[in-house]
Write a protein that holds these residues in place. Sequence first.
Motif, PDB file in Angstrom:
ATOM      1  N   GLY A  33     -36.003  96.836  26.312  1.00  0.00           N
ATOM      2  CA  GLY A  33     -35.639  97.188  27.687  1.00  0.00           C
ATOM      3  C   GLY A  33     -36.456  96.366  28.644  1.00  0.00           C
ATOM      4  O   GLY A  33     -36.641  95.170  28.426  1.00  0.00           O
ATOM      5  N   ASP A  34     -36.990  96.980  29.680  1.00  0.00           N
ATOM      6  CA  ASP A  34     -37.729  96.227  30.680  1.00  0.00           C
ATOM      7  C   ASP A  34     -39.180  96.676  30.807  1.00  0.00           C
ATOM      8  O   ASP A  34     -39.854  96.322  31.773  1.00  0.00           O
ATOM      9  CB  ASP A  34     -37.008  96.304  32.028  1.00  0.00           C
ATOM     10  N   GLY A  35     -39.627  97.459  29.855  1.00  0.00           N
ATOM     11  CA  GLY A  35     -41.063  97.725  29.777  1.00  0.00           C
ATOM     12  C   GLY A  35     -41.617  98.666  30.822  1.00  0.00           C
ATOM     13  O   GLY A  35     -42.788  98.572  31.181  1.00  0.00           O
ATOM     14  N   ASP A  36     -40.811  99.582  31.319  1.00  0.00           N
ATOM     15  CA  ASP A  36     -41.358 100.493  32.330  1.00  0.00           C
ATOM     16  C   ASP A  36     -41.213 101.967  31.968  1.00  0.00           C
ATOM     17  O   ASP A  36     -41.642 102.821  32.741  1.00  0.00           O
ATOM     18  CB  ASP A  36     -40.725 100.229  33.708  1.00  0.00           C
ATOM     19  N   HIS A  37     -40.641 102.279  30.821  1.00  0.00           N
ATOM     20  CA  HIS A  37     -40.332 103.687  30.557  1.00  0.00           C
ATOM     21  C   HIS A  37     -41.592 104.557  30.558  1.00  0.00           C
ATOM     22  O   HIS A  37     -41.598 105.652  31.138  1.00  0.00           O
ATOM     23  CB  HIS A  37     -39.566 103.847  29.246  1.00  0.00           C
ATOM     24  N   LEU A  39     -44.380 104.049  32.131  1.00  0.00           N
ATOM     25  CA  LEU A  39     -44.880 104.182  33.507  1.00  0.00           C
ATOM     26  C   LEU A  39     -44.003 105.129  34.312  1.00  0.00           C
ATOM     27  O   LEU A  39     -44.495 105.919  35.118  1.00  0.00           O
ATOM     28  CB  LEU A  39     -44.892 102.813  34.175  1.00  0.00           C
ATOM     29  N   ASN A  40     -42.712 105.022  34.104  1.00  0.00           N
ATOM     30  CA  ASN A  40     -41.793 105.885  34.851  1.00  0.00           C
ATOM     31  C   ASN A  40     -42.065 107.356  34.543  1.00  0.00           C
ATOM     32  O   ASN A  40     -42.188 108.187  35.455  1.00  0.00           O
ATOM     33  CB  ASN A  40     -40.338 105.557  34.481  1.00  0.00           C
ATOM     34  N   MET A  41     -42.167 107.662  33.255  1.00  0.00           N
ATOM     35  CA  MET A  41     -42.359 109.062  32.849  1.00  0.00           C
ATOM     36  C   MET A  41     -43.740 109.560  33.288  1.00  0.00           C
ATOM     37  O   MET A  41     -43.883 110.706  33.727  1.00  0.00           O
ATOM     38  CB  MET A  41     -42.193 109.192  31.327  1.00  0.00           C
ATOM     39  N   GLY A 163     -27.699 102.057  28.365  1.00  0.00           N
ATOM     40  CA  GLY A 163     -29.071 101.693  28.693  1.00  0.00           C
ATOM     41  C   GLY A 163     -29.241 100.181  28.645  1.00  0.00           C
ATOM     42  O   GLY A 163     -28.370  99.453  28.187  1.00  0.00           O
ATOM     43  N   ARG A 164     -30.395  99.727  29.128  1.00  0.00           N
ATOM     44  CA  ARG A 164     -30.647  98.289  29.164  1.00  0.00           C
ATOM     45  C   ARG A 164     -30.542  97.634  27.801  1.00  0.00           C
ATOM     46  O   ARG A 164     -30.210  96.453  27.691  1.00  0.00           O
ATOM     47  CB  ARG A 164     -32.066  98.031  29.639  1.00  0.00           C
ATOM     48  N   ALA A 165     -30.898  98.400  26.766  1.00  0.00           N
ATOM     49  CA  ALA A 165     -30.892  97.824  25.425  1.00  0.00           C
ATOM     50  C   ALA A 165     -29.493  97.362  25.034  1.00  0.00           C
ATOM     51  O   ALA A 165     -29.334  96.502  24.171  1.00  0.00           O
ATOM     52  CB  ALA A 165     -31.432  98.835  24.415  1.00  0.00           C
TER      53      ALA A 165
ATOM     54  N   VAL C  77     -42.035  98.058  40.401  1.00  0.00           N
ATOM     55  CA  VAL C  77     -41.678  96.777  39.786  1.00  0.00           C
ATOM     56  C   VAL C  77     -40.686  96.991  38.637  1.00  0.00           C
ATOM     57  O   VAL C  77     -40.965  97.746  37.703  1.00  0.00           O
ATOM     58  CB  VAL C  77     -42.934  96.045  39.272  1.00  0.00           C
ATOM     59  N   PHE C  78     -39.527  96.367  38.755  1.00  0.00           N
ATOM     60  CA  PHE C  78     -38.456  96.407  37.746  1.00  0.00           C
ATOM     61  C   PHE C  78     -37.935  97.815  37.486  1.00  0.00           C
ATOM     62  O   PHE C  78     -37.348  98.080  36.441  1.00  0.00           O
ATOM     63  CB  PHE C  78     -38.911  95.784  36.421  1.00  0.00           C
ATOM     64  N   THR C  79     -38.159  98.733  38.409  1.00  0.00           N
ATOM     65  CA  THR C  79     -37.674 100.104  38.248  1.00  0.00           C
ATOM     66  C   THR C  79     -36.831 100.464  39.455  1.00  0.00           C
ATOM     67  O   THR C  79     -37.271 100.269  40.586  1.00  0.00           O
ATOM     68  CB  THR C  79     -38.855 101.084  38.136  1.00  0.00           C
ATOM     69  N   SER C  80     -35.657 101.005  39.230  1.00  0.00           N
ATOM     70  CA  SER C  80     -34.786 101.279  40.372  1.00  0.00           C
ATOM     71  C   SER C  80     -35.456 102.252  41.335  1.00  0.00           C
ATOM     72  O   SER C  80     -36.291 103.058  40.940  1.00  0.00           O
ATOM     73  CB  SER C  80     -33.465 101.851  39.889  1.00  0.00           C
TER      74      SER C  80
HETATM   75 MG   LIG Z   1     -36.607  99.860  34.664  1.00  0.00          MG
END
Ligand SMILES: [Mg+2]
Lengths: 201, 201, 327, 327
Positions: A33-37, A39-41, A163-165, C77-80
């Motif tokens: 994906g884009d490497g933010d999951h 951080l997002n969670m 998903g991005r994948a 960054v790179f997150t909607s």
């Molecule tokens: Mg993202």
Amino acid sequence: MIDEAKKRALIEAMAAAMIGHAEELTALDQAIGDGDHGLNMKRGFEAVLADNDVIAAKPLPDALKAIGTTLVMKVGGASGPLYGTLALALAKELPADPSRDDLARALRGAIAAVKARGKSESGQKTMLDVLEPVAAALESGADPVAAANGAAEATIPLKAIRGRAAFLGDRSIGHMDPGARSSALLVAAIAGVLGGISDGG
Amino acid sequence: MIDEAKKRALIEAMAAAMIGHAEELTALDQAIGDGDHGLNMKRGFEAVLADNDVIAAKPLPDALKAIGTTLVMKVGGASGPLYGTLALALAKELPADPSRDDLARALRGAIAAVKARGKSESGQKTMLDVLEPVAAALESGADPVAAANGAAEATIPLKAIRGRAAFLGDRSIGHMDPGARSSALLVAAIAGVLGGISDGG
Amino acid sequence: MKKLINSPETVLAESLDGFAAAHADILVLGEERKFVRRKTLKPGKAALISGGGSGHEPLHAGFVGFGMLDAACPGQVFTSPTPDQMIAALAEVDTGGGALFIVKNYEGDRMNFDMAAELAGSEVLTVITDDDVAVETSTYSIGRRGVAGTMIVEKVVGAAAEAGMPLADLKVLGDRVNARTRSMGVALSSCTVPAAGTPTFTLGENEMEMGVGIHGEPGRRRVALEPAGQIAEEMIAAIAGDLGARGDALLLVNGFGGTPLMELYLMFNAAKAEAEKHGYRVARALVGNYVTSLEMAGCSLTLSLLDDETAGFWDAPVHTAGLRWGM
Amino acid sequence: MKKLINSPETVLAESLDGFAAAHADILVLGEERKFVRRKTLKPGKAALISGGGSGHEPLHAGFVGFGMLDAACPGQVFTSPTPDQMIAALAEVDTGGGALFIVKNYEGDRMNFDMAAELAGSEVLTVITDDDVAVETSTYSIGRRGVAGTMIVEKVVGAAAEAGMPLADLKVLGDRVNARTRSMGVALSSCTVPAAGTPTFTLGENEMEMGVGIHGEPGRRRVALEPAGQIAEEMIAAIAGDLGARGDALLLVNGFGGTPLMELYLMFNAAKAEAEKHGYRVARALVGNYVTSLEMAGCSLTLSLLDDETAGFWDAPVHTAGLRWGM
Ligand SMILES: [Mg+2]
Ligand SMILES: Nc1ncnc2c1ncn2[C@@H]1O[C@H](COP(=O)(O)OP(=O)(O)O)[C@@H](O)[C@H]1O
Ligand SMILES: Nc1ncnc2c1ncn2[C@@H]1O[C@H](COP(=O)(O)OP(=O)(O)O)[C@@H](O)[C@H]1O
Ligand SMILES: [Mg+2]
Ligand SMILES: [Mg+2]
Ligand SMILES: [Mg+2]
């Protein structure tokens, strides 16, 4: 009975799981994906945790609504609307003091809401591939944590369709879906606090 | 007597020296400059070499003028105007069939022209630190090649006052000046062809 | 990770503050940095709102201003971005003409903009951009990624909105421009998300990622580096093959952030020749860093078919931080 | 070395061809690619000619056009152009008003421009730019390097020339702007000259080069990477200390080619705060890649004092590939 202390403990456990596994989730998302999951969670559950006093004091449906709204507004990405929708739907479907059956039923409804939001189905290498087996385990009396962990592992050989994948096509095969992993972690955190879930209450 | 064959051989030898040592000169320039000296000299002498037939057929002063003009127009950087000025000044000062004394005198004059163009003096860690000892060797009957090589080595402990290396201040100490090295290479190439230079011919 | 930052947590906030300060003549940073909006709004004009993950600068905030967007919502960054951001932007920039969302085709972006549209009081239509031909479409998949072509949609639709085109027509125009625009990218190095701290992917000493996405997502294949001419040939062939139609086109050579302008112009030279071989006339050109992936080295090529109407909107005056002409 | 090129020998030619093709509306590439000149000349106007090694794009060719340069002479990468280039440019763009050479203070550039001025038939004056405070001056040395401040000189003097200022006054103005402008740079990574094939210098995993030059020349010292705020503090202190005077200023945050816009705006935020601490009012801002060093990561900060006259010339319309406003 999910009292205020238990609600507080639930939020702490979920937040601890997401914060503690942020790097692992990010690594999984970097692979397909884009490497933010992670951080997002982490960002979302840190925000929930910061509001724990207020949220835990509310009746369960209202607490879930607050959690869902916070996740929608803080997580971002695909997982924000999806986990947010899940929590908001649970808020609508759960009574203040739910039985295991209530939980199973509500989860089925919430999964339907996630599918509608994500235009997705099971088998597409997403969090749904964990959420559905968990609902089934709740219904059948099996251990939801074992089901979740097994189901997360089982996303490895899948080809991503959502998903991005999904942009990777065949190259998505061979990696665990990050959202499946975060779902399994959340299920384990919840079960750890409720304990009794797997034996009926 | 520097006949057409010798002029041709001189140009070939100088070009071969610059082309063959381009990477070494570039590496020296990377250490205390901007890493283009080898490329600059190579480009210039490739252009001279391409014109060898025309240039070698000219009388020595005209040949030197053609070389100087080509260097000015092709080398660029600091070394282009300086080596170009050197050749153009030699063209003005040398007779068609020079003696060793003529050569020494002409080189002194050409060095003065380079100094004027570069607003520079000996001891500033530049090509001048090789050219002046070479002129002295020609005057004294010493071996100009040995003088050039020794003088290039002797730029290592100097602190640069002119050229890009001057921006480094003390950090320029400990490296050979790239222009000093290219001068020494050219002197060796010329002596290799003329052979007799060091013994009066 | 080496970056000119103070801490990964504050990159976005500090960067937005600097951006707003540097362009205070044309834009305003919204409360809690939820959005960037035009300083001067035009009452009744349909509002154009875009947004997405940060790290693609100047997209999107750099395209806020006269002749382009009314507001942009920057995500992490790179997150909607999250729905509250679009809702807050709508509240400020919808002056009665409704709003058009311009959204790159990623599920995260789509779902967050969808939720905002559902929750907001405004009349909202959405244009989804999906110009990246690197990822082959399949009927059951989520379709293509939206990449550099997005800024062309924003420019053309922005000029039309400025000229008074009503919301419904803007949506039709935006869909049309998107349908006539195709892109493909190539990466020579990865980018590093500040909060992650490590490169998103790793390329060998002599490898490139052909078909890379603007978040450093893998593309079609990882192959040995080729000469620029060959790279342009493959990319333009993929674009032209997918686009089908020929004619006048805008050729955009878009740097990903870590590639010198010198190389981008060299790629333009190569891509123009290839486009002409395929029967396009390069009627308009744009070369530079417009839709970036942090410090990734590489570029994308975009061809966008032009007709008199869209060429006119492309040429129309624009005054944003990232694109400016005619005023 | 990974670059989007075909071969090191042809980089410059192919890049110039692409550049000229992309901007055919405003400029023309001279014979043998010796120079780039404005498409439309203004008879009698003093001609502005600059140039230098390539690899700093958009400087200088990107600043050819209305309100800035009349011609630019591109040398090989990081190598000054040769006198024949300036002589050829002069022959085409000197329409009777004489010519002003704007030359960065490097001996190579100075000597080549000097030889051109001596050999040319035109009336030529020269402004030397030397804004880099990183290298401490000494009386017997060659002085400072000319870096990003050069584009400010080109813009201000360009606007004055456009307004009809005669050659002698342009020289005075250029010297004045240069004297009131100071810059300093920092690098987080090296650049690689295509023909050399290897990085010009090597920095450790956590090092930066403070005071780096625009050719990757070493600066004041190589130190551990610091937070952006501290970097800005040191650079602005050096600039302000050297500039002495206070007042209204233009703050230019110039990327070296490999640093994302996001970081440049963050640096602007930090630098603006530091400049204000030192008593400057940031009256004008410019953030972006203007005077680059190929793909080097890092940036320079520039403060240029403004008065009513120079601010007016800065604001005046300009239409070049690299800078455009007001038209
Ligand atoms: Mg993202
Ligand atoms: N349409 C969808 N339906 C269900 N789950 C999805 C969908 N799209 C993405 N996901 C889940 O979201 C996860 C990615 O979340 P995240 O990385 O936070 O967002 P993004 O992909 O926008 O960066 C995926 O691993 C997957 O489990
Ligand atoms: N002012 C000067 N006087 C004499 N020689 C000089 C002067 N400036 C530079 N040089 C010589 O030129 C050499 C550098 O040439 P080159 O690398 O080709 O040009 P540049 O420095 O412009 O890149 C230096 O090593 C030095 O020997
Ligand atoms: Mg993700
Ligand atoms: Mg050099
Ligand atoms: Mg040089």
